[in-house]
Scaffold this active site. Structure first.
Site, mmCIF file in Angstrom:
data_model
loop_
_atom_site.group_PDB
_atom_site.id
_atom_site.type_symbol
_atom_site.label_atom_id
_atom_site.label_comp_id
_atom_site.label_asym_id
_atom_site.label_seq_id
_atom_site.Cartn_x
_atom_site.Cartn_y
_atom_site.Cartn_z
ATOM 1 C CB SER A 161 -0.851 -0.024 1.273
ATOM 2 O OG SER A 161 -1.471 1.219 1.476
ATOM 3 C CE LYS B 297 -1.504 -4.706 3.563
ATOM 4 N NZ LYS B 297 -1.701 -6.016 2.949
ATOM 5 C CE1 TYR C 67 -3.976 -2.783 5.745
ATOM 6 C CE2 TYR C 67 -3.444 -0.499 5.245
ATOM 7 C CZ TYR C 67 -3.740 -1.784 4.822
ATOM 8 O OH TYR C 67 -3.785 -2.056 3.473
HETATM 9 P P1 NAD Z 1 -10.937 -6.984 1.476
HETATM 10 O O1 NAD Z 1 -11.133 -6.947 2.950
HETATM 11 O O2 NAD Z 1 -12.094 -6.749 0.594
HETATM 12 O O3 NAD Z 1 -10.268 -8.381 1.062
HETATM 13 C C1 NAD Z 1 -9.396 -9.091 1.898
HETATM 14 C C2 NAD Z 1 -9.927 -10.512 2.019
HETATM 15 O O4 NAD Z 1 -9.030 -11.250 2.846
HETATM 16 C C3 NAD Z 1 -11.315 -10.578 2.675
HETATM 17 O O5 NAD Z 1 -12.192 -11.284 1.846
HETATM 18 C C4 NAD Z 1 -11.060 -11.301 3.989
HETATM 19 O O6 NAD Z 1 -12.152 -12.119 4.349
HETATM 20 C C5 NAD Z 1 -9.795 -12.086 3.693
HETATM 21 N N1 NAD Z 1 -8.948 -12.369 4.853
HETATM 22 C C6 NAD Z 1 -8.526 -11.511 5.816
HETATM 23 N N2 NAD Z 1 -7.764 -12.166 6.716
HETATM 24 C C7 NAD Z 1 -7.681 -13.465 6.293
HETATM 25 C C8 NAD Z 1 -7.049 -14.615 6.806
HETATM 26 N N3 NAD Z 1 -6.372 -14.597 7.942
HETATM 27 N N4 NAD Z 1 -7.150 -15.773 6.104
HETATM 28 C C9 NAD Z 1 -7.865 -15.810 4.942
HETATM 29 N N5 NAD Z 1 -8.500 -14.765 4.439
HETATM 30 C C10 NAD Z 1 -8.417 -13.597 5.110
HETATM 31 O O7 NAD Z 1 -9.773 -5.950 1.146
HETATM 32 P P2 NAD Z 1 -9.254 -5.427 -0.273
HETATM 33 O O8 NAD Z 1 -9.610 -4.007 -0.374
HETATM 34 O O9 NAD Z 1 -9.629 -6.376 -1.342
HETATM 35 O O10 NAD Z 1 -7.691 -5.499 -0.017
HETATM 36 C C11 NAD Z 1 -6.903 -6.592 -0.468
HETATM 37 C C12 NAD Z 1 -5.467 -6.353 -0.061
HETATM 38 O O11 NAD Z 1 -5.021 -5.119 -0.611
HETATM 39 C C13 NAD Z 1 -5.247 -6.248 1.440
HETATM 40 O O12 NAD Z 1 -4.018 -6.841 1.741
HETATM 41 C C14 NAD Z 1 -5.191 -4.758 1.680
HETATM 42 O O13 NAD Z 1 -4.447 -4.443 2.820
HETATM 43 C C15 NAD Z 1 -4.486 -4.295 0.423
HETATM 44 N N6 NAD Z 1 -4.738 -2.883 0.080
HETATM 45 C C16 NAD Z 1 -6.039 -2.456 -0.052
HETATM 46 C C17 NAD Z 1 -6.283 -1.113 -0.380
HETATM 47 C C18 NAD Z 1 -7.682 -0.587 -0.510
HETATM 48 O O14 NAD Z 1 -7.861 0.628 -0.460
HETATM 49 N N7 NAD Z 1 -8.689 -1.431 -0.684
HETATM 50 C C19 NAD Z 1 -5.199 -0.244 -0.587
HETATM 51 C C20 NAD Z 1 -3.910 -0.731 -0.454
HETATM 52 C C21 NAD Z 1 -3.695 -2.054 -0.117
HETATM 53 C C1 WQD Z 2 -9.456 9.688 0.954
HETATM 54 C C2 WQD Z 2 -9.666 11.184 1.208
HETATM 55 C C3 WQD Z 2 -9.897 11.725 3.544
HETATM 56 C C4 WQD Z 2 -13.677 9.578 4.109
HETATM 57 C C5 WQD Z 2 -6.872 4.683 3.008
HETATM 58 C C6 WQD Z 2 -5.831 3.985 3.834
HETATM 59 C C7 WQD Z 2 -4.739 3.455 2.963
HETATM 60 C C8 WQD Z 2 -5.294 2.629 1.814
HETATM 61 C C9 WQD Z 2 -6.414 3.281 1.102
HETATM 62 C C10 WQD Z 2 -5.150 0.316 2.384
HETATM 63 C C11 WQD Z 2 -8.866 11.713 2.404
HETATM 64 C C12 WQD Z 2 -11.179 12.013 2.805
HETATM 65 C C13 WQD Z 2 -12.517 10.109 3.597
HETATM 66 C C14 WQD Z 2 -14.744 10.440 4.468
HETATM 67 C C15 WQD Z 2 -13.431 12.312 3.746
HETATM 68 N N1 WQD Z 2 -5.809 1.369 2.273
HETATM 69 N N2 WQD Z 2 -12.389 11.454 3.408
HETATM 70 N N3 WQD Z 2 -14.570 11.768 4.272
HETATM 71 O O1 WQD Z 2 -7.000 7.723 3.724
HETATM 72 O O2 WQD Z 2 -6.156 8.015 1.355
HETATM 73 O O3 WQD Z 2 -6.274 5.773 2.330
HETATM 74 O O4 WQD Z 2 -7.380 3.753 2.042
HETATM 75 O O5 WQD Z 2 -3.963 0.142 2.264
HETATM 76 O O6 WQD Z 2 -3.895 2.733 3.783
HETATM 77 O O7 WQD Z 2 -5.302 4.901 4.784
HETATM 78 O O8 WQD Z 2 -8.355 6.888 1.723
HETATM 79 O O9 WQD Z 2 -10.726 6.914 1.116
HETATM 80 O O10 WQD Z 2 -10.106 6.955 3.561
HETATM 81 O O11 WQD Z 2 -9.683 8.980 2.168
HETATM 82 O O12 WQD Z 2 -13.321 13.527 3.598
HETATM 83 O O13 WQD Z 2 -15.812 10.002 4.952
HETATM 84 O O14 WQD Z 2 -11.037 11.395 1.548
HETATM 85 O O15 WQD Z 2 -9.638 12.681 4.520
HETATM 86 O O16 WQD Z 2 -8.491 13.017 2.087
HETATM 87 P P1 WQD Z 2 -6.903 7.211 2.345
HETATM 88 P P2 WQD Z 2 -9.795 7.365 2.173
#
Ligand code: NAD
Ligand code: WQD
Length: 358
Positions: free
Chosen positions: A135, A165, A161
């Site tokens: 991330s 990562k 979190y």
């Molecule tokens: P998500 O929660 O929709 O998907 C993650 C899945 O992993 C879920 O279905 C959950 O049930 C499963 N899971 C969690 N712990 C588990 C375990 N111990 N064993 C088996 N399954 C397990 O999340 P997502 O948005 O699809 O994110 C996927 C990956 O990408 C994650 O590693 C997340 O940290 C990373 N990521 C997400 C974002 C984002 O904004 N969505 C941004 C950056 C990184």
């Molecule tokens: C985006 C913008 C908020 C909600 C997060 C995690 C990051 C990654 C992606 C996993 C910011 C603003 C948000 C709301 C708002 N996940 N906001 N009102 O914070 O960039 O990233 O998700 O790895 O680790 O931190 O994404 O969508 O939460 O926020 O004004 O109700 O929207 O302040 O500027 P962020 P976000």
């Protein structure tokens, strides 16, 4: 063991996993999915997760899927005995930043210990090719923009979190140093949003969404009254936070390109790639774009800043373009339009709509 080889997708029933599986299947790969359903919906324990059922509808293919926890070494090992696994795409993690501050031990157990267990099982079964979901959060407060992959990491990770990562990235770098047979790609996602163009799969947050886009979508569909805009006094053009939003299908295709890269005989060790568009949009711009896509008025209120937020974050995605032959092609209107198609067809996410569920 079957002769056919599979890509193991951990956390494949989740938002990014399900979209990635569609792209993998459509490109001819076979996948096996594990997910413990901690953040994915299934009608009951015997049924496949709803997202996977819908992936099967979209692709016309059957997806083997097991309720397995990545922290369970014995059961993971059995799976590796049962399927010939060629490489692993590791999505499984807990991902709510605020929750991670409340329950850090669960986050470290799931995200770090769980990942470590998975890597041990991989090593013991001689499967040494991995794509890891990292991330942009590992960069902390950006020291410069756009953010390149050599921006320092770890220093500004203020929550468990983000640290999970960062630590997992470090574990993988050490594994690659210890054993040159490992091939690892760390993908640092910026802000994935949107949904598959079919409207059948999308983001399904439980409870009140933490992230901006699902929150806006729920206001548009009438589930919530207004968007709380977290701060309008940032040093950005309109004062609200700026992020690099990326369409989930572009992100999914990035994983396909990463798998292709692992297949390149010259690829060695650990490489990291940003997946973003390279362009930032403010909170107010996102509300406006979503309003246009949904043809709905979206009320909002300016509130105080959310702790831990940065003013602006956007990627330099040049390295992925040059080395993975990947570029994000979908724009902000596509992202909002596709998110709206999903949200309006599935106002309560996966646990409604029996007409679609099989
Ligand atoms: P998500 O929660 O929709 O998907 C993650 C899945 O992993 C879920 O279905 C959950 O049930 C499963 N899971 C969690 N712990 C588990 C375990 N111990 N064993 C088996 N399954 C397990 O999340 P997502 O948005 O699809 O994110 C996927 C990956 O990408 C994650 O590693 C997340 O940290 C990373 N990521 C997400 C974002 C984002 O904004 N969505 C941004 C950056 C990184
Ligand atoms: C985006 C913008 C908020 C909600 C997060 C995690 C990051 C990654 C992606 C996993 C910011 C603003 C948000 C709301 C708002 N996940 N906001 N009102 O914070 O960039 O990233 O998700 O790895 O680790 O931190 O994404 O969508 O939460 O926020 O004004 O109700 O929207 O302040 O500027 P962020 P976000």
């Amino acid at each position: 063991m079957e002769a056919k080889s599979y890509i193991l997708v951990t956390g494949g029933a989740g938002f990014i996993g399900s979209h990635t599986i569609v792209e993998l299947l459509n490109s001819g790969y076979s996948v096996v999915v594990i997910d413990n359903l901690v953040n994915a919906y299934a009608a009951n324990e015997k049924q496949k997760p709803e997202s996977i059922k819908r992936v099967e509808i979209i692709t016309g293919k059957t997806v083997p899927c097991f309720n397995i926890d990545i922290t369970d070494k014995k059961i993971l090992n059995n799976l590796f005995q049962q399927f010939k696994i060629d490489c692993v795409i590791h999505f499984a993690a807990l991902k709510a930043v605020g929750e991670s501050v409340q329950i850090p031990l669960q986050y470290y157990q799931n995200n770090i210990a769980g990942s470590n267990t998975l890597f041990q099982v991989m090593q013991e079964n001689n499967v040494k090719r991995l794509v890891f979901s990292s991330s942009a959060t590992v960069y902390g407060t950006p020291q410069f923009l756009p953010i390149t992959e050599d921006h320092p990491t770890g220093q500004g990770c203020t929550n468990p979190y983000g640290k999970s990562k960062y630590f997992t990235e470090e574990i993988l770098k050490d594994v690659c140093v210890s054993d040159p047979e490992w091939q690892v790609i760390l993908l640092r996602y910026f802000n994935p949003i949107g949904a598959h163009e079919s409207g059948l799969i999308g983001e399904d947050p439980s409870g009140i969404p933490n992230n901006l886009l699902p929150y806006i979508a729920q206001v548009a569909v009438g589930k919530r009254e207004k968007v709380n805009v977290f701060g309008a006094d940032y040093d950005t053009p309109d004062g609200t936070g700026v992020r690099d939003y990326i369409h989930i299908t572009d992100l999914a295709i990035g994983h396909l390109k990463a798998v292709l890269k692992l297949n390149d005989a010259n690829f060695q060790g650990c490489e990291v790639y940003n997946l973003g568009t390279g362009r930032g949009y403010s909170v107010l711009e996102m509300i406006k774009a979503f309003s246009k896509a949904s043809q709905k008025e979206i009320k909002y209120e300016i509130c105080k800043r959310r702790e831990g937020d940065v003013a602006s974050s956007y990627a330099d995605a040049t390295k992925a373009r040059k080395e993975l032959d990947w570029i994000a092609t979908r724009d902000i209107n596509d992202m909002c339009f596709d998110a709206w198609r999903w949200q309006s067809a599935n106002p309560s996410g996966y646990d409604q709509n029996p007409s679609i569920a099989r």
